[in-house]
Design a protein around this motif. Structure first.
Motif, PDB file in Angstrom:
ATOM      1  N   ILE A  63      55.287  13.674 129.348  1.00  0.00           N
ATOM      2  CA  ILE A  63      54.740  14.517 130.403  1.00  0.00           C
ATOM      3  C   ILE A  63      53.830  13.654 131.263  1.00  0.00           C
ATOM      4  O   ILE A  63      53.283  12.661 130.785  1.00  0.00           O
ATOM      5  CB  ILE A  63      53.964  15.711 129.795  1.00  0.00           C
ATOM      6  N   PHE A 119      50.095  13.208 126.886  1.00  0.00           N
ATOM      7  CA  PHE A 119      49.209  14.206 127.462  1.00  0.00           C
ATOM      8  C   PHE A 119      47.842  13.610 127.756  1.00  0.00           C
ATOM      9  O   PHE A 119      47.308  13.740 128.856  1.00  0.00           O
ATOM     10  CB  PHE A 119      49.067  15.366 126.462  1.00  0.00           C
ATOM     11  N   ILE A 250      55.787  20.668 137.019  1.00  0.00           N
ATOM     12  CA  ILE A 250      56.272  20.991 135.676  1.00  0.00           C
ATOM     13  C   ILE A 250      56.970  22.340 135.679  1.00  0.00           C
ATOM     14  O   ILE A 250      58.040  22.512 135.081  1.00  0.00           O
ATOM     15  CB  ILE A 250      55.109  20.992 134.654  1.00  0.00           C
ATOM     16  N   ALA A 251      56.385  23.307 136.391  1.00  0.00           N
ATOM     17  CA  ALA A 251      57.006  24.633 136.469  1.00  0.00           C
ATOM     18  C   ALA A 251      58.390  24.534 137.106  1.00  0.00           C
ATOM     19  O   ALA A 251      59.359  25.122 136.611  1.00  0.00           O
ATOM     20  CB  ALA A 251      56.124  25.590 137.267  1.00  0.00           C
ATOM     21  N   LEU A 260      61.228  21.146 127.860  1.00  0.00           N
ATOM     22  CA  LEU A 260      60.040  20.299 127.712  1.00  0.00           C
ATOM     23  C   LEU A 260      60.164  19.340 126.543  1.00  0.00           C
ATOM     24  O   LEU A 260      59.473  18.335 126.477  1.00  0.00           O
ATOM     25  CB  LEU A 260      58.782  21.154 127.506  1.00  0.00           C
ATOM     26  N   THR A 261      61.056  19.679 125.596  1.00  0.00           N
ATOM     27  CA  THR A 261      61.240  18.793 124.463  1.00  0.00           C
ATOM     28  C   THR A 261      62.044  17.565 124.856  1.00  0.00           C
ATOM     29  O   THR A 261      62.064  16.572 124.158  1.00  0.00           O
ATOM     30  CB  THR A 261      61.986  19.513 123.324  1.00  0.00           C
ATOM     31  N   LEU A 303      58.269  31.646 135.009  1.00  0.00           N
ATOM     32  CA  LEU A 303      58.224  30.592 134.002  1.00  0.00           C
ATOM     33  C   LEU A 303      58.509  31.185 132.629  1.00  0.00           C
ATOM     34  O   LEU A 303      59.321  30.673 131.851  1.00  0.00           O
ATOM     35  CB  LEU A 303      56.828  29.967 134.024  1.00  0.00           C
ATOM     36  N   ILE A 307      61.609  30.269 130.134  1.00  0.00           N
ATOM     37  CA  ILE A 307      61.349  29.730 128.809  1.00  0.00           C
ATOM     38  C   ILE A 307      62.080  30.560 127.759  1.00  0.00           C
ATOM     39  O   ILE A 307      62.710  30.025 126.857  1.00  0.00           O
ATOM     40  CB  ILE A 307      59.843  29.748 128.493  1.00  0.00           C
ATOM     41  N   LEU A 308      61.991  31.891 127.917  1.00  0.00           N
ATOM     42  CA  LEU A 308      62.641  32.761 126.947  1.00  0.00           C
ATOM     43  C   LEU A 308      64.157  32.556 126.972  1.00  0.00           C
ATOM     44  O   LEU A 308      64.804  32.538 125.922  1.00  0.00           O
ATOM     45  CB  LEU A 308      62.289  34.222 127.236  1.00  0.00           C
ATOM     46  N   ARG A 311      64.881  29.507 125.075  1.00  0.00           N
ATOM     47  CA  ARG A 311      64.726  29.766 123.649  1.00  0.00           C
ATOM     48  C   ARG A 311      65.948  30.487 123.112  1.00  0.00           C
ATOM     49  O   ARG A 311      66.486  30.147 122.067  1.00  0.00           O
ATOM     50  CB  ARG A 311      63.496  30.651 123.396  1.00  0.00           C
TER      51      ARG A 311
END
Lengths: 321, 338
Positions: A63, A119, A250-251, A260-261, A303, A307-308, A311
């Motif tokens: 990041i 970070f 980032i968004a 993000l991984t 966002l 993300i969901l 997932r």
């Protein structure tokens, strides 16, 4: 993941974008026009270029929180070199790009060879770059140089009397170069490999250290380029520019389908992410009555939704095995 | 024998070393910076640069307490600044527009802050979202919420009872410092005296193992985020009380970064594990001392940014390399595999 499955986040992103655009066009009279569309690229050029660099960093599993401050540093360097030392604009921008590259390389080196968390290192980088920018010049520097103004006025004429300004051209060029690097070069493949599993990549012979230096330098160069674009856009160098730009970048990258991984996603998705952010902002501006603070809330919710979705997809992939 | 062991343990203690660093910085400062070491009592209240450092550093110290917990369970909370803004905005609205009693003015914002923390915790535990992204959402949206509460305005108010939180003093010492001590002591006691501390560090050390041991991992993680939210709410209240105004744009802007740095400087690893609460407070004070000293010397805040950046890298490097050296030094030669 099977072929289609892998592209679902990107397809979802495109879907959301088209939906938003359609809704806004139906709601507002002048939304559906080439000029408005071109304006997306112009107004979000700096953010977009930064987001391209951020894509590579996030793809590699890292990041970069320093980009907003590096944008300001670059813009300030360019403005001061042009206004106070009377350098030619191109030379000033070259210096800024070099500074960005070296700054990124330093951070990448500390992250990889000294084994500190990205970070923290890029956070320190953010403070450092912002501090340096303000030290170089505390207040914004207005640029009156005629050479720069001539560069800023360059535009590619399109149909209907609209034109693509130089800032948008640079943005599109960055997208093309970024996509090429990511998809068609060995270093791009190395970035994906490291993001997927850095240990496995190392054992396969991927030069992890060099690739990490590459991604962070690239991010620095993109940030500096964005700073240069900003000077063209605003005709000034502002050391306070780019505050929270890293978060928007980032968004945009996450909304565009890059996890993000790391290891999943790409530059085209980031373009969609930037366009979605831009559409939301423009739509709220068109609305007029809604306060612009709703933008932040909307971006946050979007966002969350993406993300969901990511997932859900990765969970269903796991259950397939 | 016992005395020697104690002093050796003390010198090995990471927290003690950091405390020593802080005191050393203060000592050097007192010698080179005019008026730094001075204390004076005016109107029954303690004044002085060190008091100033403690008072100005109070919000970050409060945040660092909550952040230590979150980082110990392998999480992170980027939203604390926005939660501060929400709490401050609510408090100011309740005073200026709705004229509510003190209980409501303090209670409602804190409740909202805890709810924000629980929201973060649920995103991470129940929905499996990565902590950075989960709290990024509230970071982005939360400030918008704060701005909506005040209608985008800066709201000023007059309520002496509430202002005491930010500007008052008990026994001569500013209330903010008392608050930090109380909160840190409570959380610290919870960590060390009850088994909660062990659970938190177990989860941070190896989450799967902790779950297999029967720990209520999700509950504890949500608790950590809720505490972080509560601390952010308190920080927001004292920040707002201090300036007698709620500024949703600037309240707590970027303060989460200072809090994270404080925790990392304090010795809590970002990958979770041992929670060094006192270290985090010391870390916050080290950074605040840097800032205040530069201010006292008439140096602009931009130099403080560079100084902070350098300090963080240096301290983190020292911790990493040193830790490895020490660890290598502790292992007897014949057991070393390298």
């Amino acid at each position: 993941m099977s072929g289609v499955r892998r592209h679902i986040p990107l397809l979802a992103g495109i879907g959301v974008y088209l939906l938003l655009y359609a809704a806004a066009s139906w709601r507002f009279d002048h939304f559906f026009s080439l000029q408005v569309f071109v304006n997306f690229f112009t107004d979000n050029a700096a953010l977009g270029i930064v987001a391209v660099g951020m894509t590579f960093v996030i793809l590699s599993g890292g990041i970069d929180l320093s980009v907003g401050s590096v944008v300001a540093l670059s813009a300030t360097i360019i403005a001061v070199l042009i206004e106070e030392y009377e350098w030619a604009p191109m030379s000033a921008m070259a210096v800024a790009l070099l500074v960005g590259a070296i700054f990124g390389m330093l951070m990448g080196g500390i992250i990889h060879y000294l084994d500190l968390a990205p970070f923290i290192v890029t956070l320190a980088g953010m403070f450092m770059a912002r501090g340096l920018a303000l030290i170089i010049h505390l207040e914004p520097v207005a640029i009156h140089d005629s050479a720069l103004k001539r560069i800023a006025a360059i535009a590619l004429p399109l149909i209907d009397g609209t034109a693509l300004p130089v800032t948008a051209i640079v943005f599109v060029a960055a997208l093309i170069v970024g996509t090429y690097l990511a998809v068609l070069t060995p270093v791009g493949r190395a970035v994906y490999a490291i993001g997927g599993d850095s240990e496995a990549a190392r054992l396969m012979g991927v030069r992890v250290g060099r690739t990490r230096l590459f991604v962070y330098s690239l991010s620095g160069v993109c940030a500096s380029l964005a700073g240069a674009v900003l000077t063209l856009y605003q005709l000034s160098g502002d050391p306070s520019a780019g505050v929270s730009m890293e978060l928007d970048a980032i968004a945009a990258v996450v909304i565009g389908g890059t996890a993000l991984t790391g290891g999943v996603g790409g530059v085209p998705g980031t373009l969609i992410g930037v366009l979605i952010l831009g559409t939301i902002q423009t739509a709220i501006m068109f609305e007029g009555t809604l306060s612009s603070w709703w933008t932040r809330v909307a971006i946050g919710l979007l966002l969350l939704a993406f993300i969901l979705l990511q997932r859900l997809l990765s969970a269903s992939v796991r259950s397939e095995r | 024998m016992t005395d020697a062991r104690l002093s050796r343990r003390l010198f090995r203690s990471a927290t003690f070393r950091r405390l020593a660093v802080l005191l050393l910085i203060w000592l050097i400062n007192a010698m080179v910076t005019p008026n730094f070491g001075r204390f004076e009592i005016r109107d029954g209240r303690l004044f002085g640069s060190i008091v100033d450092v403690l008072h100005r550093g109070a919000p970050v110290m409060l945040l660092a307490v909550g952040m230590t917990l979150v980082i110990s369970v392998r999480g992170i909370d980027l939203s604390v600044g926005s939660i501060m803004a929400i709490a401050g905005a609510l408090a100011a609205q309740l005073i200026a527009v709705h004229d509510q009693p003190l209980v409501v003015v303090v209670g409602l914002p804190l409740a909202a802050a805890v709810i924000c923390g629980v929201w973060n915790g649920l995103l991470v535990t129940a929905l499996g979202v990565q902590p950075i992204v989960a709290t990024l959402i509230l970071l982005v949206a939360g400030r918008g919420v704060a701005q909506l509460v005040t209608g985008g305005q800066i709201i000023t108010f007059e309520r002496p009872a509430f202002e005491f939180l930010g500007t008052g003093a008990m026994l001569g010492v500013p209330f903010t410092i008392w608050l930090v001590v109380m909160v840190a002591a409570t959380v610290g006691a919870g960590l060390r005296i009850t088994s909660l501390g062990m659970y938190v560090e177990a989860i941070g050390g190896n989450e799967r193992a902790a779950r297999l041991c029967g720990l209520r991992v999700r509950t504890i993680q949500v608790l950590a985020y809720a505490t972080s939210g509560l601390c952010a709410g308190l920080a927001g209240l004292i920040a707002t009380a201090d300036i007698k105004a709620a500024d949703p744009n600037n309240c707590g802007l970027y303060i989460e970064l200072d809090a994270i740095l404080a925790v990392v400087i304090g010795g809590t690893s970002l990958s979770g594990g041992r929670a060094r609460l006192v270290g985090a407070l010391v870390g916050a004070l080290i950074m605040q001392t840097l800032t205040t000293t530069l201010l006292m010397r008439g140096v602009g805040p931009e130099y403080a940014l560079v100084a902070k950046a350098v300090a963080v890298i240096v301290i983190c490097l020292a911790y990493t390399v040193r830790a490895r050296e020490l660890a290598a030094g502790l292992v007897p030669r014949r057991l070393r595999t390298e």
